[in-house]
Design an enzyme around this catalytic site. Sequence first.
Site, PDB file in Angstrom:
ATOM      1  N   LEU A  30      66.494  64.375  26.052  1.00  0.00           N
ATOM      2  CA  LEU A  30      65.911  65.683  25.760  1.00  0.00           C
ATOM      3  C   LEU A  30      65.882  65.971  24.264  1.00  0.00           C
ATOM      4  O   LEU A  30      66.867  65.765  23.559  1.00  0.00           O
ATOM      5  CB  LEU A  30      66.700  66.778  26.474  1.00  0.00           C
ATOM      6  CG  LEU A  30      66.712  66.687  28.004  1.00  0.00           C
ATOM      7  CD1 LEU A  30      67.634  67.752  28.589  1.00  0.00           C
ATOM      8  CD2 LEU A  30      65.304  66.833  28.565  1.00  0.00           C
ATOM      9  N   LYS A  87      72.241  64.657  27.983  1.00  0.00           N
ATOM     10  CA  LYS A  87      72.527  65.827  27.156  1.00  0.00           C
ATOM     11  C   LYS A  87      73.355  66.821  27.965  1.00  0.00           C
ATOM     12  O   LYS A  87      73.032  67.115  29.113  1.00  0.00           O
ATOM     13  CB  LYS A  87      71.210  66.456  26.687  1.00  0.00           C
ATOM     14  CG  LYS A  87      71.335  67.358  25.482  1.00  0.00           C
ATOM     15  CD  LYS A  87      69.970  67.583  24.866  1.00  0.00           C
ATOM     16  CE  LYS A  87      70.076  68.327  23.550  1.00  0.00           C
ATOM     17  NZ  LYS A  87      68.780  68.401  22.866  1.00  0.00           N
ATOM     18  N   GLU A  94      58.724  55.037   0.078  1.00  0.00           N
ATOM     19  CA  GLU A  94      59.416  55.852  -0.922  1.00  0.00           C
ATOM     20  C   GLU A  94      60.500  56.738  -0.319  1.00  0.00           C
ATOM     21  O   GLU A  94      61.547  56.967  -0.937  1.00  0.00           O
ATOM     22  CB  GLU A  94      58.405  56.711  -1.692  1.00  0.00           C
ATOM     23  CG  GLU A  94      57.430  55.924  -2.534  1.00  0.00           C
ATOM     24  CD  GLU A  94      56.207  55.423  -1.774  1.00  0.00           C
ATOM     25  OE1 GLU A  94      55.394  54.685  -2.363  1.00  0.00           O
ATOM     26  OE2 GLU A  94      56.060  55.779  -0.575  1.00  0.00           O
TER      27      GLU A  94
END
Length: 623
Positions: free
Chosen positions: A187, A244, A366
């Site tokens: 989740l 979760k 970068e």
Amino acid sequence: MESYHKPDQQKLQALKDTANRLRISSIQATTAAGSGHPTSCCSAAEIMAVLFFHTMRYKSQDPRNPHNDRFVLSKGHAAPILYAVWAEAGFLAEAELLNLRKISSDLDGHPVPKQAFTDVATGSLGQGLGAACGMAYTGKYFDKASYRVYCLLGDGELSEGSVWEAMAFASIYKLDNLVAILDINRLGQSDPAPLQHQMDIYQKRCEAFGWHAIIVDGHSVEELCKAFGQAKHQPTAIIAKTFKGRGITGVEDKESWHGKPLPKNMAEQIIQEIYSQIQSKKKILATPPQEDAPSVDIANIRMPSLPSYKVGDKIATRKAYGQALAKLGHASDRIIALDGDTKNSTFSEIFKKEHPDRFIECYIAEQNMVSIAVGCATRNRTVPFCSTFAAFFTRAFDQIRMAAISESNINLCGSHCGVSIGEDGPSQMALEDLAMFRSVPTSTVFYPSDGVATEKAVELAANTKGICFIRTSRPENAIIYNNNEDFQVGQAKVVLKSKDDQVTVIGAGVTLHEALAAAELLKKEKINIRVLDPFTIKPLDRKLILDSARATKGRILTVEDHYYEGGIGEAVSSAVVGEPGITVTHLAVNRVPRSGKPAELLKMFGIDRDAIAQAVRGLITKA
């Protein structure tokens, strides 16, 4: 790494008990705070228990000891379980956990380095693995030490491209001392993660990036112990299937509970349920590290000699940067250079040629390059200098922002600034970079105007705390300073003056040289101007600027190869605001530019010598 030895049943039960204590602490802390992410903590409880109380080697009372294994919590919103770990280890008082998120406590909502056990700030997702790569690279190639680096990521942040930049980097450089743990709890914040529990796809993606990938039940301490014990000659990803809110009845694996603490009555009931599963209160002691990291001293690194330029000779400041960095590299073996596949333009290739073992090619990534530098700089192990076109650092602004929050000491050199780069056109021209770097807390912004100033900027940056930005230019310009000229952060230079000066002109880089050329034009008309070189745009030398302005009838003209917003003009205006009798006129690039020759573009955008001379005439005529 040692071969895997299966823990006995007593140790496995102790790890289960530890995981449940971590759950309880996370729930208690977030309920007391009235905010936080208990469900994100609970999915990682077994992972954290096995990591800190079975796998990692560290001194629990000295979290930043250089010999310790490193840990980065990339899913920074799970901070309460990190704090719970350090309480379990005896470094934090248990009672302090209940001060989570209070203004009087160091236990912020996401990890920050005012906590001794946090090397890099996290919470802006997708950045932890890059920093961990920097730590692992430093451990393997610079320290040549046995400490290992572990990074815990959430599945939500695996949508961030910066994660995969870091995955590629770790594979390229064979960081076999790095372990990423992917907490696949299905989740996200507002919806399920895109792959939910398709573990095989996660595994294939990691393997495609050159990692050894192991799928485990993230709530099985035995499977986790075994996975952490599997050594490979490549970076390892432990892909942990978790849920979760694990252990929270009615909440586990349910949507709409992200970032929500449990109500007090509910929390008390859940804590009782979890507590009933704990068989022993006995805590597991941390395993100490092997002490083989070398002593490092990066204080007061100085150039081995003065600059060796000749006044009047021409050199681009981008080339002077490369020469200066290579020179500084001879003063300390902890000076390192990173580049984003632009080393033949930024001239960091000079450093690479002289110090090949301390040059890190980060390729065209970068964001990851900045995160790598942050990781390399942790625990004061190195002094990193990153270089690319200044325009391309804007892509990494969030990483730079988080570097400041991390209290990191990194140096960034951005070349090819402004329209003066010429024919390459606007995509390559940095015209927003000063605004960006000036806005960053802890930043120092250098803008050297010749080779001597550039060499001094590199030396100063190496010894300046915080985020240092050095802005370099493509055109060759004359050396204007003697080699023994003293430069300091926050001290400007008067490059040209007389007792009859009528306007103070402030320029930097290319525009400083245009201002000096304008002075020659104006002298023929018996008009004298004072020319200032700010050297650092942040901090700015307010006193010298004010003194010069007062000596030139209060007139200041700024000229810059940058957009109007956030550059030298606005910095100077802010410095003198409220001062009576002083006016500031700005010359800057006022629209998106185009390709052309440098001189043509400086003229087109009104920042060349003729435009400066015309502006000075206008200011005098107004009087």
